[in-house]
Design an enzyme around this catalytic site. Structure first.
Site, PDB file in Angstrom:
ATOM      1  CG  HIS A 123       0.323  -5.533 -14.128  1.00  0.00           C
ATOM      2  ND1 HIS A 123       0.628  -4.224 -13.826  1.00  0.00           N
ATOM      3  CD2 HIS A 123      -0.108  -6.088 -12.963  1.00  0.00           C
ATOM      4  CE1 HIS A 123       0.360  -3.988 -12.553  1.00  0.00           C
ATOM      5  NE2 HIS A 123      -0.076  -5.112 -12.004  1.00  0.00           N
ATOM      6  CG  ASP A 165     -12.282  -9.912 -13.902  1.00  0.00           C
ATOM      7  OD1 ASP A 165     -13.241  -9.243 -14.319  1.00  0.00           O
ATOM      8  OD2 ASP A 165     -12.423 -10.993 -13.297  1.00  0.00           O
ATOM      9  CG  ASP A 210      -5.241   4.495  -0.152  1.00  0.00           C
ATOM     10  OD1 ASP A 210      -4.071   4.249   0.219  1.00  0.00           O
ATOM     11  OD2 ASP A 210      -5.986   3.638  -0.655  1.00  0.00           O
ATOM     12  CB  CYS A 266       2.921  -1.781 -13.524  1.00  0.00           C
ATOM     13  SG  CYS A 266       3.541  -2.339 -15.129  1.00  0.00           S
ATOM     14  CB  THR A 326     -10.393 -20.102 -23.674  1.00  0.00           C
ATOM     15  OG1 THR A 326      -9.844 -20.955 -24.691  1.00  0.00           O
ATOM     16  CG2 THR A 326     -11.892 -19.979 -23.869  1.00  0.00           C
ATOM     17  CB  ALA A 386      -0.928   0.005   1.221  1.00  0.00           C
ATOM     18  CG  ASP A 437       0.403  -5.260  -8.438  1.00  0.00           C
ATOM     19  OD1 ASP A 437       1.109  -4.236  -8.498  1.00  0.00           O
ATOM     20  OD2 ASP A 437      -0.278  -5.665  -9.398  1.00  0.00           O
TER      21      ASP A 437
END
Length: 674
Positions: free
Chosen positions: A289, A261, A189, A232, A373, A183, A312
């Site tokens: 990523h 997602d 934040d 990233c 897929t 974080a 991450d």
């Protein structure tokens, strides 16, 4: 640990104290008080006499593997004739120790420990699945002041501000520490280290592609607060530095065709218009990523899930009120155990989601264009142990695509997610397809033609971009095909920046005929639109007479012109070295605002920035740098050149230094333009 205490030690009892945090206490494992005895313990804090000469008593401190990490004040209490006298001995820093069996981070392989804890030189993979490139990253975890910054990061977290004593008491747990750091590396934040920016416009800060290492970023954060800007791989490289600095084995992972997602259904739902332009939607697939893996046990999950844990710090989706991810067991992802802590559904989708593309027509109708897929999660990569080469770790994240094991794991993950939704854990965000299911989605005929897009090899910034659309009609009837092609400059996560080409044409394909249709994007068309990523996405939507649509696309990564570094690869004690930096302007126009940045942990104390004159077409510069490094070992001299036309041209030069003592750092510049 040896503690040297200058005391008259006859006829007294001696107690050693170790204290950390704002309110140390034995009950919270932030205070240790131990009498000095003749033997130590391997399972608890203990102090024993090592030797005594004259008035000096040498004490060995045994630190248990479950000790809280951080800065400790060291004290002593001497009791003599019923009177206790306190002494301040000094301070020390306690870190995780992957060399010791029993530590939750123990790594038994010597070569892996050397790579994942001690190595300061990294290699992070970028580009696309069709064009994988590597860029060096200077972790610099042993540079001056870095450990202090890492401890300051922990003390700057919201958890510490809410309850310092409780927060510090949990710092013996790598799960907790990893979650705090994932974080704090972003500033979303909590006023953490890096401000994210994927717009392609980095005015007011440093372009993410300019960074070569973590140390300048961490030092800037300590001095000025959140640093602009990161993406990233910058988050990944910086987090890796902090983890290794604190004694946590860590490595950087790159996942190509990485899914994002947002609604936890393991299906990436994308929308395009008839020209292949992306319609705004939350789900997407990034070219690549980057995240981190840290090595430790999972006492909360069971020993099966020990080993590499995914962390991450890129701020994508909030979890438990903060933008963080992990630690997620790598083994849990491979086995589809997405119900386990932490953030398993998001990571599982990144490497193993299905993908469906819908076309939204001009009249508002939605039709299914394609379903895949196997395309998500390709060439998952990391630096090899002991060398600057790539190893593929895709099989550590999932079973082979198309295998019965992969299908069984995917079905298992879907079932577990269905249960979590029914139990009251809603998706993070409603995707457009959730709305689309309530309307009539057309299922047009499948196209019979096949096609590919292939760019010319070796394209550089400044070249005209030539792409060939190859279409084939395998049927026995003639096909009329309407083709709509677009070219768009993008950021690596496929955020659209600017459309630079839009063409339409119609062709006829005879039975079993194959045709090549060239597409050219002129340098003048993309020069003012290309970002520092040097990426252009080309999409072709090919519509047959019966309504079937074939979409093919490719992402072209233009190479930068070469930047050359020349110098010795070995150096002798206390002698200055010389590195020549050479760049030629190969473009079609003069370049201005030329800036050269030189850096390297152990070589230069601070990044060295050199403003250079403008360069005319085919003109080149040569800058000679003389310097004396301040640390031994293999070091990497890193150079970054930028101008108004070329962004962040990189070059690297390895130098092994043999020094007997630290000497002052010096730089001398001799530049030539000709």
């Amino acid at each position: 640990m040896l503690i040297f205490v200058q005391l008259i030690y006859y006829y007294f009892t001696f107690c050693q104290l170790f204290l950390t945090g704002p309110t140390p206490s034995i009950s919270t494992n932030t205070k240790a008080a131990m009498p000095v005895s003749t033997s130590g313990s391997s399972t608890s804090w203990s102090a024993f006499r090592q030797s005594s000469i004259g008035g000096t008593l040498t004490v060995t401190i045994a630190i248990p593997v479950n000790a809280v990490i951080g800065r400790y004040k060291i004290g002593a209490q001497v009791t003599q004739a019923g009177r206790t006298t306190p002494y301040q001995v000094g301070e020390c820093i306690v870190l995780f120790n992957p060399w010791v069996p029993g530590d939750e981070l123990f790594m038994s392989n010597d070569a892996e420990r050397a790579e994942y804890v001690l190595n300061e030189q990294g290699l992070i993979f970028i580009g696309s699945a069709d064009s994988i490139a590597g860029r060096r990253w200077d972790y610099g975890q042993f540079e001056e002041g870095v450990v202090d910054i890492c401890l300051l990061l922990l003390d700057s977290s919201p958890e510490y501000r809410r309850n310092p004593a409780t927060d510090v008491s949990k710092r013996n747990d790598p799960i907790y520490v990893g979650r705090i750091l994932s974080a704090m590396i972003n500033s979303q934040d909590d006023r953490g280290v890096l401000v994210g920016n994927w717009s392609g416009n980095y005015t007011g800060g440093t372009s993410p592609t300019t960074w070569n290492g973590s140390v300048p970023i961490l030092r800037s954060w300590r001095q000025n607060g959140p640093v602009k800007f990161g993406q990233c791989w910058v988050y990944g490289g910086t987090l890796c530095t902090v983890l290794r600095c604190l004694g946590i084995p860590a490595r950087v992972i790159t996942n190509f065709e990485s899914a994002y997602d947002t609604n936890r259904n393991l299906l990436i739902e994308e929308y395009i218009d008839p020209y292949g332009r992306n319609v705004d939607f939350p789900d997407k697939v990034w070219n690549f990523h980057v995240w981190d893996e840290a090595w430790f046990t999972r006492k909360d999950l069971g020993s099966f899930y020990d080993g590499w844990q995914i962390l991450d710090s890129t701020p994508q989706e909030p979890t438990e009120g903060s933008f963080r991810l992990g630690p997620t067991s790598q083994k849990a992802i491979k086995e589809g155990d997405v119900n386990l802590s932490f953030d398993g559904p998001f990571v599982f989708a990144e490497v193993n989601a299905d993908r469906v593309v819908y076309m939204r027509n001009n009249d508002g109708r939605i039709s299914t264009l394609s379903t895949e897929t196997r395309s998500v999660g390709q060439f998952t990569s990391t630096k090899a142990v002991g060398s600057f080469s790539r190893i593929d770790v895709t099989d550590q994240y999932k079973y082979p695509e198309g295998s019965k094991e992969n299908k069984a794991v995917f079905d298992k993950a879907r079932r577990l997610l269905s249960v979590s939704v029914l139990s009251g854990k809603p998706p993070r965000r409603m995707a457009m397809a959730a709305v689309a299911r309530d309307v009539n989605i057309a299922q047009p005929p499948k196209p019979e033609i096949t096609g590919t897009l292939k760019p010319t090899d070796g394209l550089q910034v400044g070249d005209d971009v030539v792409v060939t659309l190859n279409l084939k009609n395998p049927s026995s009837v003639t096909k009329k095909v309407n083709i709509k092609m677009t070219g768009t400059t993008i950021v690596y996560n496929r955020t659209k920046v600017e459309e630079v080409l839009n063409e339409s044409k119609s062709i006829t394909l005879a039975p079993e005929e194959e045709k090549e249709i060239p597409l050219t994007i002129l340098y003048s068309q993309y020069v003012n639109a290309i970002t520092a990523d040097n990426m252009i996405q080309v999409v072709a939507v090919c519509e047959e007479e019966n309504g079937g649509n074939l979409m093919v696309d490719t992402v072209i990564t233009l190479k930068n012109p070469p930047l050359l570094l020349k110098g010795s690869d070995r150096a002798v004690v206390e002698k200055q070295a010389i590195v020549d930096v050479i760049f030629s302007n190969p473009g079609k126009e003069n370049i201005t605002n030329c800036l050269l940045i030189l850096e390297g942990s152990g070589l230069l104390k601070q990044p060295l920035k050199i403003d250079l004159p403008d360069l005319k077409i085919n003109q080149r510069f040569k800058t000679q740098v003389e310097f004396t490094p301040h640390r031994t070992g293999q070091r990497c001299f890193m150079a970054d050149f930028s101008s108004n036309k070329f962004s962040d041209v990189k070059a690297y030069h390895n130098i092994t230094w043999y020094l007997s003592r630290i000497v002052p750092t010096m730089q001398k510049l001799i530049s030539e333009i000709y």
